[in-house]
Design a protein around this motif. Structure first.
Motif, mmCIF file in Angstrom:
data_model
loop_
_atom_site.group_PDB
_atom_site.id
_atom_site.type_symbol
_atom_site.label_atom_id
_atom_site.label_comp_id
_atom_site.label_asym_id
_atom_site.label_seq_id
_atom_site.Cartn_x
_atom_site.Cartn_y
_atom_site.Cartn_z
ATOM 1 N N ALA A 97 35.175 24.194 24.609
ATOM 2 C CA ALA A 97 35.905 25.470 24.586
ATOM 3 C C ALA A 97 35.624 26.258 25.868
ATOM 4 C CB ALA A 97 35.526 26.285 23.358
ATOM 5 N N HIS A 98 34.358 26.264 26.283
ATOM 6 C CA HIS A 98 34.012 26.967 27.518
ATOM 7 C C HIS A 98 34.672 26.282 28.717
ATOM 8 C CE1 HIS A 98 31.940 29.795 29.970
ATOM 9 N NE2 HIS A 98 31.063 28.942 30.456
ATOM 10 N N LEU A 99 34.707 24.958 28.717
ATOM 11 C CA LEU A 99 35.372 24.211 29.782
ATOM 12 C C LEU A 99 36.852 24.586 29.839
ATOM 13 C CD1 LEU A 99 35.490 22.040 31.969
ATOM 14 C CD2 LEU A 99 35.721 20.334 30.132
ATOM 15 N N ALA A 100 37.520 24.620 28.697
ATOM 16 C CA ALA A 100 38.938 25.004 28.679
ATOM 17 C C ALA A 100 39.123 26.386 29.293
ATOM 18 C CB ALA A 100 39.473 24.966 27.247
ATOM 19 N N HIS A 101 38.220 27.307 28.935
ATOM 20 C CA HIS A 101 38.306 28.661 29.481
ATOM 21 C C HIS A 101 38.146 28.656 30.998
ATOM 22 C CE1 HIS A 101 36.639 33.032 29.576
ATOM 23 N NE2 HIS A 101 37.868 32.965 30.012
ATOM 24 N N LEU A 102 37.177 27.928 31.503
ATOM 25 C CA LEU A 102 36.957 27.885 32.951
ATOM 26 C C LEU A 102 38.149 27.273 33.678
ATOM 27 C CD1 LEU A 102 33.192 26.870 33.192
ATOM 28 C CD2 LEU A 102 34.204 29.139 33.471
ATOM 29 N N VAL A 103 38.762 26.254 33.088
ATOM 30 C CA VAL A 103 39.940 25.629 33.694
ATOM 31 C C VAL A 103 41.090 26.634 33.748
ATOM 32 C CG1 VAL A 103 41.722 23.858 33.378
ATOM 33 C CG2 VAL A 103 39.299 23.254 33.145
ATOM 34 N N VAL A 104 41.347 27.303 32.642
ATOM 35 C CA VAL A 104 42.413 28.311 32.597
ATOM 36 C C VAL A 104 42.142 29.394 33.640
ATOM 37 C CG1 VAL A 104 43.435 30.140 31.175
ATOM 38 C CG2 VAL A 104 43.022 27.858 30.186
ATOM 39 N N HIS A 105 40.917 29.882 33.664
ATOM 40 C CA HIS A 105 40.521 30.927 34.600
ATOM 41 C C HIS A 105 40.761 30.481 36.052
ATOM 42 C CE1 HIS A 105 38.150 34.517 35.657
ATOM 43 N NE2 HIS A 105 37.622 33.771 36.618
ATOM 44 N N ALA A 106 40.343 29.268 36.360
ATOM 45 C CA ALA A 106 40.474 28.756 37.725
ATOM 46 C C ALA A 106 41.939 28.584 38.123
ATOM 47 C CB ALA A 106 39.731 27.427 37.849
ATOM 48 N N VAL A 107 42.755 28.061 37.227
ATOM 49 C CA VAL A 107 44.178 27.890 37.535
ATOM 50 C C VAL A 107 44.827 29.252 37.786
ATOM 51 C CG1 VAL A 107 46.423 27.161 36.622
ATOM 52 C CG2 VAL A 107 44.435 25.660 36.394
ATOM 53 N N LEU A 108 44.471 30.239 36.992
ATOM 54 C CA LEU A 108 45.027 31.575 37.218
ATOM 55 C C LEU A 108 44.629 32.105 38.598
ATOM 56 C CD1 LEU A 108 44.688 33.248 33.703
ATOM 57 C CD2 LEU A 108 46.729 32.257 34.776
ATOM 58 N N HIS A 109 43.393 31.837 39.017
ATOM 59 C CA HIS A 109 42.987 32.233 40.374
ATOM 60 C C HIS A 109 43.880 31.572 41.417
ATOM 61 C CE1 HIS A 109 39.585 34.868 40.110
ATOM 62 N NE2 HIS A 109 38.818 34.017 39.449
ATOM 63 N N LEU A 110 44.214 30.308 41.222
ATOM 64 C CA LEU A 110 45.066 29.610 42.188
ATOM 65 C C LEU A 110 46.436 30.270 42.320
ATOM 66 C CD1 LEU A 110 44.337 25.855 41.337
ATOM 67 C CD2 LEU A 110 43.368 27.228 43.200
ATOM 68 N N PHE A 111 46.857 30.975 41.281
ATOM 69 C CA PHE A 111 48.162 31.628 41.285
ATOM 70 C C PHE A 111 48.072 33.137 41.472
ATOM 71 C CE2 PHE A 111 49.131 27.484 39.848
ATOM 72 C CZ PHE A 111 50.397 27.250 40.355
ATOM 73 N N GLY A 112 46.970 33.580 42.083
ATOM 74 C CA GLY A 112 46.867 34.966 42.503
ATOM 75 C C GLY A 112 46.236 35.938 41.530
ATOM 76 N N TYR A 113 45.860 35.484 40.342
ATOM 77 C CA TYR A 113 45.186 36.381 39.414
ATOM 78 C C TYR A 113 43.759 36.594 39.897
ATOM 79 C CZ TYR A 113 48.901 35.867 35.941
ATOM 80 O OH TYR A 113 50.090 35.894 35.282
ATOM 81 N N ASP A 114 43.239 37.796 39.658
ATOM 82 C CA ASP A 114 41.841 38.046 40.000
ATOM 83 C C ASP A 114 41.265 39.074 39.033
ATOM 84 O OD1 ASP A 114 42.081 40.799 40.920
ATOM 85 O OD2 ASP A 114 42.905 40.037 42.788
ATOM 86 N N HIS A 115 39.996 39.369 39.225
ATOM 87 C CA HIS A 115 39.326 40.348 38.374
ATOM 88 C C HIS A 115 38.586 41.352 39.239
ATOM 89 C CE1 HIS A 115 36.144 37.364 39.004
ATOM 90 N NE2 HIS A 115 36.979 36.483 38.494
ATOM 91 N N GLY A 116 39.217 41.705 40.365
ATOM 92 C CA GLY A 116 38.596 42.620 41.313
ATOM 93 C C GLY A 116 38.650 44.080 40.906
ATOM 94 N N SER A 117 39.579 44.412 40.049
ATOM 95 C CA SER A 117 39.658 45.776 39.533
ATOM 96 C C SER A 117 39.756 45.693 38.014
ATOM 97 C CB SER A 117 40.898 46.495 40.080
ATOM 98 O OG SER A 117 42.074 45.950 39.492
ATOM 99 N N ARG A 118 39.552 46.819 37.355
ATOM 100 C CA ARG A 118 39.631 46.815 35.890
ATOM 101 C C ARG A 118 41.025 46.395 35.422
ATOM 102 N NH1 ARG A 118 37.120 50.753 31.593
ATOM 103 N NH2 ARG A 118 38.331 50.081 29.806
ATOM 104 N N PHE A 119 42.065 46.916 36.067
ATOM 105 C CA PHE A 119 43.432 46.559 35.698
ATOM 106 C C PHE A 119 43.677 45.066 35.900
ATOM 107 C CE2 PHE A 119 47.815 45.698 36.931
ATOM 108 C CZ PHE A 119 48.476 46.086 35.771
#
Length: 156
Positions: A97-119
């Motif tokens: 489950a944690h692996l799935a989360h990390l994969v999803v998180h990483a793919v979103l980063h590749l498409f410009g998502y980030d967590h640099g601000s609260r929004f």
């Protein structure tokens, strides 16, 4: 790509989960045909990459390296086995489950998502929750204890 063969015994089913989570993530962001390379590595390899490309001499759970989407190359994702297993244990999560989360998180980063601000973080977490729900993975942000598990905590 399995660089660290210990993944195969430490996290049985890892390659299947990576493929499935990657496909769902790519579909969710509306990615055209293309490829992402996933590398199942160990902490030492991730630490070397983190030092070389980010100037941080520490291991982390996952690294994302965007590539050239116009050419159908979305990027590379490198996952650290020991860090993933340690985080899953500390947060009482199943490693897959944690692996799935990390994969999803990483793919979103590749498409410009980030967590640099609260929004931006809330937007990214919302997208992660939706994709993970499609994969039948519980909300990784459901409790405060595990809320920031994905923030690339360094490991020495």
């Amino acid at each position: 790509m399995v660089e660290d063969r210990a993944w195969l015994t430490a996290v049985p089913g890892a390659t299947v989960v990576v493929r499935r989570a990657a496909r769902r993530s790519l579909a969710a962001v509306g990615a055209p045909a293309g490829r992402v390379v996933f590398v199942l590595a160990d902490n030492a390899a991730v630490r070397r990459l983190n030092r070389t490309f980010r100037g941080k001499d520490l291991a982390t759970n996952v690294l994302s390296f965007p590539d050239e989407p116009r050419l159908g190359r979305f990027g590379d994702v490198i996952l650290a086995r020991q860090t993933l297993l340690g985080e899953a244990s500390c947060q009482a999560k199943r490693p897959l489950a944690h692996l799935a989360h990390l994969v999803v998180h990483a793919v979103l980063h590749l498409f410009g998502y980030d967590h640099g601000s609260r929004f931006a973080a809330e937007r990214m977490e919302w997208r992660e929750r939706r994709i993970l729900a499609d994969l039948s993975v519980r909300d990784p942000y459901g409790s405060q204890a595990g809320r920031r598990d994905i923030e690339h905590r360094p490991q020495r």
